[in-house]
Write a protein that holds these residues in place. Sequence first.
Motif, short mmCIF file in Angstrom:
data_model
loop_
_atom_site.label_atom_id
_atom_site.label_comp_id
_atom_site.label_asym_id
_atom_site.label_seq_id
_atom_site.Cartn_x
_atom_site.Cartn_y
_atom_site.Cartn_z
N LEU A 26 -40.60 -40.54 8.40
CA LEU A 26 -41.03 -41.26 9.60
C LEU A 26 -40.43 -42.65 9.64
N ALA A 27 -40.43 -43.34 8.51
CA ALA A 27 -39.85 -44.69 8.46
C ALA A 27 -38.34 -44.66 8.70
N ARG A 28 -37.67 -43.64 8.17
CA ARG A 28 -36.22 -43.53 8.39
C ARG A 28 -35.91 -43.26 9.85
N GLU A 29 -36.67 -42.36 10.46
CA GLU A 29 -36.42 -41.98 11.85
C GLU A 29 -36.76 -43.11 12.82
N SER A 30 -37.83 -43.83 12.56
CA SER A 30 -38.29 -44.86 13.50
C SER A 30 -37.69 -46.23 13.25
N GLY A 31 -37.22 -46.45 12.02
CA GLY A 31 -36.69 -47.77 11.68
C GLY A 31 -37.77 -48.82 11.44
N ARG A 32 -39.03 -48.39 11.32
CA ARG A 32 -40.13 -49.33 11.13
C ARG A 32 -40.55 -49.37 9.65
N PRO A 33 -41.03 -50.51 9.17
CA PRO A 33 -41.42 -50.64 7.76
C PRO A 33 -42.74 -49.94 7.44
N ILE A 34 -42.87 -49.54 6.19
CA ILE A 34 -44.12 -48.98 5.69
C ILE A 34 -44.92 -50.11 5.05
N GLU A 68 -43.91 -54.59 1.72
CA GLU A 68 -43.51 -53.55 2.65
C GLU A 68 -42.34 -52.77 2.06
N ILE A 69 -42.14 -51.57 2.59
CA ILE A 69 -41.04 -50.72 2.13
C ILE A 69 -40.20 -50.33 3.34
N HIS A 70 -38.91 -50.59 3.26
CA HIS A 70 -37.99 -50.27 4.34
C HIS A 70 -37.13 -49.07 3.94
N VAL A 71 -36.93 -48.16 4.88
CA VAL A 71 -36.12 -46.97 4.63
C VAL A 71 -34.90 -47.03 5.55
N PRO A 72 -33.70 -47.16 4.99
CA PRO A 72 -32.49 -47.23 5.82
C PRO A 72 -32.30 -45.96 6.65
N ALA A 73 -31.68 -46.12 7.81
CA ALA A 73 -31.44 -44.97 8.69
C ALA A 73 -30.51 -43.95 8.05
N ASP A 74 -29.66 -44.38 7.12
CA ASP A 74 -28.71 -43.48 6.48
C ASP A 74 -29.16 -43.06 5.08
N ALA A 75 -30.45 -43.21 4.80
CA ALA A 75 -30.95 -42.87 3.46
C ALA A 75 -30.74 -41.38 3.17
N ASP A 76 -30.12 -41.08 2.02
CA ASP A 76 -29.92 -39.68 1.64
C ASP A 76 -31.12 -39.21 0.82
N ALA A 77 -31.04 -37.97 0.36
CA ALA A 77 -32.17 -37.36 -0.34
C ALA A 77 -32.55 -38.15 -1.59
#
Length: 237
Positions: A152-160, A195-204
Amino acid sequence: MKKLLRNTLRSSWFQRAVGVLAAEYLRLVWRTNKFTFDPPDVYERVEPQIPAIFAFWHGQHFLTPFIKNKDSYRAKVLISRHRDGEFNAIAVERLGIGTIRGSGDHGGAFHRKGGVGAFKEMVRTLQDGCNVALTADVPKRARVAGLGIIMLARESGRPIMPFAMATSRFIRLKNWDRTTINLPFGRGALVGIKEIHVPADADAAMMETLRLELEETLNEATRRAYAQLGRPGPADG
């Protein structure tokens, strides 16, 4: 007799009555516990980053609607479609929080439990500037963070925003998630570490690393919240 009990539990009037009573009980708990915040400026740190994804552990969630301390803060919470979810949905809506119905588990039952639709709705909710809250652990595996929230964080670009809330007085059940029922007239602690940020290009591999980071952060926030109150956390028995 069993049929009568089953029909009563499923009836809309009973579910609404239980939901309303639960909401008002939680309001009493919130108002009669003196809360401390760690860090003290937690709201000032979070506000510039909203809308955000607020994450907490299953069984430690009853007071989470009260992190919304301003009417201008819009929020929705993910609640399962299970019958028990009806009680929760009625309670949180009475407390001013919107609901999204479905499963956050990205396992085999994801489609059957309405997970796809719920995931898309959470993304749209965040895009509309509204916060989203959900439990981070997967069903029946307490304090093991799932990949759904990372996706969800990767898809939305919002922090956890992982956080924990605890009270000095409680009843703890001996079930799979060690459900903690908060009691009134005590002290409380709210802890948000980072907070935790997930880049849009994060791989598995990166997503797994961030999943573990979320898990560790939530465990530490929970441990710290109970330690500040001098009480054992759910992992301590």
